[in-house]
Design a protein around this motif. Structure first.
Motif, short mmCIF file in Angstrom:
data_model
loop_
_atom_site.label_atom_id
_atom_site.label_comp_id
_atom_site.label_asym_id
_atom_site.label_seq_id
_atom_site.Cartn_x
_atom_site.Cartn_y
_atom_site.Cartn_z
N ARG A 58 -28.98 -29.61 18.84
CA ARG A 58 -27.86 -28.92 18.21
C ARG A 58 -26.60 -29.77 18.39
O ARG A 58 -26.47 -30.50 19.36
CB ARG A 58 -27.68 -27.56 18.87
N ARG A 65 -21.00 -24.55 15.65
CA ARG A 65 -22.13 -25.44 15.95
C ARG A 65 -23.07 -25.50 14.76
O ARG A 65 -22.99 -24.69 13.85
CB ARG A 65 -22.86 -24.96 17.18
N SER A 66 -23.95 -26.46 14.82
CA SER A 66 -25.00 -26.56 13.79
C SER A 66 -26.10 -25.57 14.12
O SER A 66 -26.22 -25.12 15.26
CB SER A 66 -25.57 -27.98 13.77
N VAL A 83 -25.54 -36.35 12.15
CA VAL A 83 -24.70 -35.19 12.38
C VAL A 83 -23.42 -35.38 11.59
O VAL A 83 -22.81 -36.45 11.63
CB VAL A 83 -24.36 -35.02 13.88
N SER A 86 -19.25 -30.35 7.48
CA SER A 86 -19.53 -29.95 6.10
C SER A 86 -18.38 -30.31 5.16
O SER A 86 -18.52 -30.18 3.96
CB SER A 86 -19.77 -28.44 6.04
N ARG A 99 -21.65 -20.66 12.95
CA ARG A 99 -22.60 -21.61 12.37
C ARG A 99 -22.14 -22.00 10.98
O ARG A 99 -21.48 -21.25 10.30
CB ARG A 99 -23.98 -20.99 12.27
N LEU A 102 -21.06 -27.65 11.04
CA LEU A 102 -21.77 -28.90 11.30
C LEU A 102 -23.18 -28.83 10.75
O LEU A 102 -23.82 -27.77 10.79
CB LEU A 102 -21.84 -29.19 12.80
N THR A 103 -23.66 -29.95 10.25
CA THR A 103 -25.03 -30.05 9.78
C THR A 103 -25.73 -31.18 10.50
O THR A 103 -25.10 -32.12 10.99
CB THR A 103 -25.11 -30.30 8.25
N MET A 104 -27.04 -31.07 10.56
CA MET A 104 -27.85 -32.10 11.18
C MET A 104 -29.08 -32.28 10.30
O MET A 104 -29.67 -31.31 9.85
CB MET A 104 -28.27 -31.66 12.58
#
Length: 119
Positions: A58, A65-66, A83, A86, A99, A102-104
């Motif tokens: 994460r 957070r993602s 990472v 957005s 949530r 952030l993206t992963m």
């Protein structure tokens, strides 16, 4: 105990692109299995030797957070994750929640260390 140099472990690599406006002066934290393992600056990378198995990763910044992401690491394998934010600085629904900001994502197919073969 196995170490990263004996071929039995793999690794997880977190990468962050150098660009981006909203978070260019800030770092993202990254965690594996609930433990914070590093900070990602723009253009940075965190490499974490890990034992084989499924690990939950994460990324986080401030209160957001993602989503959790399960990564299955095999012996000698390197899993590369990107990472990023957005880019939703003008979308409060993305960064005010816990949530979504952030993206992963997995960048490359897994790579394994293997002896070279002469043909």
């Amino acid at each position: 105990m196995a170490t990263s140099g004996d071929g039995r472990w793999g690794s997880i690599v977190f990468r962050r692109a150098p660009g981006g406006w909203a978070d260019r002066l800030r770092s993202y934290g990254v965690s594996v299995n609930g433990y914070r393992v590093g900070r990602l600056r723009p253009g940075g990378e965190v490499v974490l030797p890990t034992p084989p198995g499924v690990h939950v990763v994460r990324a986080h910044i401030d209160w957001t957070r993602s989503p959790e992401y399960g990564v299955d690491v095999h012996e000698g394998e390197t899993v590369v994750l990107r990472v990023r934010g957005s880019g939703a600085i003008l979308r409060p629904d993305r960064y005010l929640g816990t949530r979504g900001y952030l993206t992963m994502e997995r960048l490359l197919e897994p790579t394994r260390s293997s002896p070279s073969r002469d043909r």
